[in-house]
Design an enzyme around this catalytic site. Sequence first.
Site, PDB file in Angstrom:
ATOM      1  N   ASP A 161      -9.292  -3.326  -6.981  1.00 25.21           N
ATOM      2  CA  ASP A 161      -8.601  -2.213  -6.555  1.00 25.21           C
ATOM      3  C   ASP A 161      -8.449  -0.975  -7.735  1.00 25.21           C
ATOM      4  O   ASP A 161      -7.361  -0.715  -7.949  1.00 25.21           O
ATOM      5  CB  ASP A 161      -7.171  -2.488  -5.733  1.00 25.21           C
ATOM      6  CG  ASP A 161      -6.587  -1.182  -5.000  1.00 25.21           C
ATOM      7  OD1 ASP A 161      -7.353  -0.293  -4.965  1.00 25.21           O
ATOM      8  OD2 ASP A 161      -5.297  -1.531  -4.666  1.00 25.21           O
ATOM      9  N   HIS A 186      -8.104  -4.789  -2.538  1.00 25.03           N
ATOM     10  CA  HIS A 186      -6.555  -3.919  -2.061  1.00 25.03           C
ATOM     11  C   HIS A 186      -6.572  -4.493  -0.585  1.00 25.03           C
ATOM     12  O   HIS A 186      -7.081  -4.772   0.195  1.00 25.03           O
ATOM     13  CB  HIS A 186      -7.036  -2.422  -2.000  1.00 25.03           C
ATOM     14  CG  HIS A 186      -6.009  -1.573  -1.280  1.00 25.03           C
ATOM     15  ND1 HIS A 186      -4.959  -0.991  -2.150  1.00 25.03           N
ATOM     16  CD2 HIS A 186      -5.426  -1.432  -0.168  1.00 25.03           C
ATOM     17  CE1 HIS A 186      -4.101  -0.332  -1.453  1.00 25.03           C
ATOM     18  NE2 HIS A 186      -4.328  -0.387  -0.282  1.00 25.03           N
ATOM     19  N   CYS A 237       0.807  -1.272   0.046  1.00 31.85           N
ATOM     20  CA  CYS A 237      -0.142  -0.079   0.020  1.00 31.85           C
ATOM     21  C   CYS A 237       1.005   1.258  -0.043  1.00 31.85           C
ATOM     22  O   CYS A 237       1.382   1.589  -0.924  1.00 31.85           O
ATOM     23  CB  CYS A 237      -1.013  -0.196   1.213  1.00 31.85           C
ATOM     24  SG  CYS A 237      -2.189   1.159   1.174  1.00 31.85           S
TER      25      CYS A 237
END
Length: 285
Positions: free
Chosen positions: A223, A254, A176
């Site tokens: 995502d 995600h 991330c």
Amino acid sequence: MTRLTARDFDPQVLQLFDKYVHGQIGRREFIAAAGAGLLATLSPSFAAPLVAADDKRINTRYIEHPSPQGYGTLRGYLALPAKPSGKLPAVLVVHENRGLNPHIEDITRRLALEGFLAFAPDALFPLGGYPGSEDKAREMFGKLNQAKTRADFLAAAQMLDGHEQGNGKIGVVGFCYGGGMANYLATKMPNLDAAVAFYGAQAPAADVPNIRAPLMIHDAENDTRIRNGWPAYETALKEAGKKFEYYVYPGVEHGFNNDTTPRYDEAAAKLAWQRTVDFFRKQLT
């Protein structure tokens, strides 16, 4: 008790949670829309790490290192095999937007079990370090000076690259926020040997020519926030003649690699992890 997965939640709830996690909406807005119970269910649980902190097969410790261009001093978690057979390939581990939490420490230990010298800095150290609460960590993260934080990660990578137990080769893996940092470091470190980004923001196309390291990118099919940036990045990588591998994992969200939350997808995570380890072994040994 059956473990919940992303498939147990309405896609709109997952989209709301993603916005909450990344600071696009606040806690009150999420609770108002989805409910406090859903927030608790989707939040991480660190009760069962894959590699225990006291695993005798590895050695771990926290270390500090100067970062003159950053916040002055960085601190992180170092892990390596307890009985290395020689110099070790090094991997910098970059956390999500909550600092060095127990999950990222577990990831660092997993890499040590695979034979790597792994180091995970805590971006929140200048503000007191990971606070033990994901909500507080997320709030603290927004207070960081990102220019100084990026400098801290550069300093951490250079420290690890010159570590006495390293073999002179270094890779970076991030998740991330950390995936975006992996892409960033690839544009700033001509001595970087490999970069792996899990669902992270892409580097600007203008910076792509600076990349020297081969890249591996893992994205989740669902995502769209991250995947929307891929076409421009892919075009820039191809035009600059860069080496990269790109994988999209069908039907997952995600954060699919994070096994402390319901967004975790076991099959996708295991495949992405094995690809990552194999990639590092190829590029760093």
